[in-house]
Scaffold this active site. Sequence first.
Site, PDB file in Angstrom:
ATOM      1  N   LYS A  71       0.821  -1.216   0.000  1.00 38.14           N
ATOM      2  CA  LYS A  71       0.000   0.000   0.000  1.00 38.14           C
ATOM      3  C   LYS A  71       0.858   1.271   0.000  1.00 38.14           C
ATOM      4  CE  LYS A  71      -2.485   0.231   3.633  1.00 38.14           C
ATOM      5  NZ  LYS A  71      -1.522   0.993   4.453  1.00 38.14           N
ATOM      6  N   THR A  73       3.972   1.486  -0.928  1.00 37.85           N
ATOM      7  CA  THR A  73       4.708   1.503  -2.196  1.00 37.85           C
ATOM      8  C   THR A  73       3.846   2.094  -3.306  1.00 37.85           C
ATOM      9  OG1 THR A  73       5.941  -0.453  -1.499  1.00 37.85           O
ATOM     10  CG2 THR A  73       5.956   0.068  -3.851  1.00 37.85           C
ATOM     11  N   ARG A  94       2.373   8.655   7.161  1.00 38.49           N
ATOM     12  CA  ARG A  94       2.699   8.566   8.584  1.00 38.49           C
ATOM     13  C   ARG A  94       4.180   8.256   8.773  1.00 38.49           C
ATOM     14  NH1 ARG A  94      -0.621   3.738  10.418  1.00 38.49           N
ATOM     15  NH2 ARG A  94      -0.075   3.145   8.292  1.00 38.49           N
ATOM     16  N   LYS A 105       7.241  -6.518  10.940  1.00 37.46           N
ATOM     17  CA  LYS A 105       6.662  -5.885   9.756  1.00 37.46           C
ATOM     18  C   LYS A 105       7.687  -5.089   8.959  1.00 37.46           C
ATOM     19  CE  LYS A 105       2.919  -2.731   8.410  1.00 37.46           C
ATOM     20  NZ  LYS A 105       3.725  -1.635   7.860  1.00 37.46           N
ATOM     21  N   ALA A 273      -3.172   1.653  12.848  1.00 31.50           N
ATOM     22  CA  ALA A 273      -4.590   1.582  12.486  1.00 31.50           C
ATOM     23  C   ALA A 273      -5.311   0.424  13.157  1.00 31.50           C
ATOM     24  CB  ALA A 273      -4.745   1.467  10.974  1.00 31.50           C
ATOM     25  N   PHE A 301      -3.160  -0.350   7.343  1.00 34.74           N
ATOM     26  CA  PHE A 301      -3.743  -1.681   7.198  1.00 34.74           C
ATOM     27  C   PHE A 301      -4.886  -1.673   6.176  1.00 34.74           C
ATOM     28  CE2 PHE A 301      -1.799  -2.308  11.527  1.00 34.74           C
ATOM     29  CZ  PHE A 301      -0.801  -3.151  11.075  1.00 34.74           C
ATOM     30  N   PHE A 381       2.865  -8.440  -9.645  1.00 28.98           N
ATOM     31  CA  PHE A 381       4.018  -9.319  -9.421  1.00 28.98           C
ATOM     32  C   PHE A 381       4.317 -10.082 -10.713  1.00 28.98           C
ATOM     33  CE2 PHE A 381       3.009  -8.302  -5.166  1.00 28.98           C
ATOM     34  CZ  PHE A 381       4.052  -8.692  -4.332  1.00 28.98           C
ATOM     35  N   TRP A 409       6.802  -0.836  -7.804  1.00 28.49           N
ATOM     36  CA  TRP A 409       7.968  -1.386  -7.099  1.00 28.49           C
ATOM     37  C   TRP A 409       9.133  -1.507  -8.062  1.00 28.49           C
ATOM     38  CZ3 TRP A 409      11.597  -5.139  -7.233  1.00 28.49           C
ATOM     39  CH2 TRP A 409      12.320  -5.380  -6.044  1.00 28.49           C
TER      40      TRP A 409
END
Length: 556
Positions: A71, A73, A94, A105, A273, A301, A381, A409
Amino acid sequence: MLTDIEIAQEAELKNIKEVAAKLDMTEDDIDMYGKYMAKFSDEYLEKIKDNKDGKLILVTAINPTPAGEGKTTVTVGLGQAFGRLGKKAVIALREPSLGPCFGIKGGAAGGGYSQVVPMENLNLHFTGDFHAITSANNLLAALMDNHIQQGNKLRIDTKRIVFKRCLDMNDRALRNIIIGMGKRVDGVVREDHFIITVASEIMAILCLASDINDLKERLSRIIVAYNYDNEPVTAGELNAVGAMTALLKDAIRPNLIQTLEHTPAIVHGGPFANIAHGCNSVRATKAALKMADYVVTEAGFGADLGAEKFLDIKCRMAGLKPDCVVLVATVRALKYNGGVPKAELSGENLEALSKGIVNLEKHIENLQKYNIPIVVTLNNFVTDTEAELDFVKKFVEERGCMFTLAKVWEKGGEGGVDLCKAVIETIETKESNYAPLYDLSLSIKDKIKTIATEIYGAGNVTYSPEASSAIKKIEDMGYGSFPVCIAKNQYSLSDDPNKLGRPEGFDFNIREVYVSAGAGFVVAISGSIMTMPGLPKVPAAERIDVDANGVTTGLF
């Protein structure tokens, strides 16, 4: 293939003065923290307040899985794509917490060629905002305990202290502790608790405050305990507000950094979140809207957590109106929701995709309830097959949303151009009629039920006796009109992280409820969610190191 940190370390950064100039800012408008980071001056924030607002784009996602969604990215790549198209844009994010960086994470700077930099500084100490919040929080706790030690004029009941100390680290051993042991001069013996800084009320207050005066007013309303007459005792009554504000006066100013393609990025505040309201600061978002034609922000999230809180708490309080929502998913994550183990996600599996895509379907339906146009994007991907991509595209378009692939990405802003064009077209052709999900006049239980049934898909809400008692007390004190901030696991729409896909008709369990009077919302804690996370069996911290040249490795 380079890792994220290697890509970030090889990047050629521009002096932050050059990045600021893209937003028509002068050197006098910022206070520099080295060559690549800066804070906005108060004078600049005042100067731009009457500028016309740009368009606000929220990036959110399906429920997170071990397969990854990307998200942040996508948020960064979309911001860079606006630059590729010659648009004046800024990203509003954030700040990362140290807890996930050293836990499981990782950081929150994006990935690949869609990152905000300097990545190491951002993921670690940055400009010290979190340290200031931690210090202000623990100063209030120290003043409260000192007040009790020095005679307890406010008659604080030590069995009814609700304010907790905090630390920006995953440290489960501090969840429940005993303080004041030793001699009489060492304080009053009592049970105490720690939460992670990003779940603290002061973090929420900093992110929701409009200016210093609003910050002070909110701080003064923090309920630290109840006295022997069952009346609330506040930070204002402890005369703590002035000193706390002194610690926070720089932290309340938004930070400016850049992406790998030198797109301006405002990074400020960092509530989780799952256990907090999950959005960057109101000051940062409002400043960004005055500075650019397009503002790309995110909420933490999945859309059931960050987006719901962004739309029902932050936008309502700040008077914000999103123009478009970008909903991020991956084929891999959808197949994981369809029952495929992580190790087998690379193979084509249309059957699993059709089972797992119901998670995406529920998030689309939820966001449509807010009357905001939606663009769904797949973070692409190399293992995705044409058949899988076509299946998702058809599914999304049948539900009235635009669909596009994001290859940010791998390609940075270039890989986000199609998404950017879709967002611009959506904003220009579809009107946003944003409205919150529920009315503030509803009772606290009715607000919780609305979110649980409408957003999560629950059939019923159950409450512990303690939670029901707390709700009655909160409403009796006059806080019943506050919005609710539900602390819930992020992995499932339900309060059970093992229920993937689209669970329905389940009982949603509330075990604890309390009011954050300064932040202006009621917190309801569900299931087994913890406000102080713990480290995993093999923490990420074990892989982080610094070589003889001062180069950090292992950070992600």
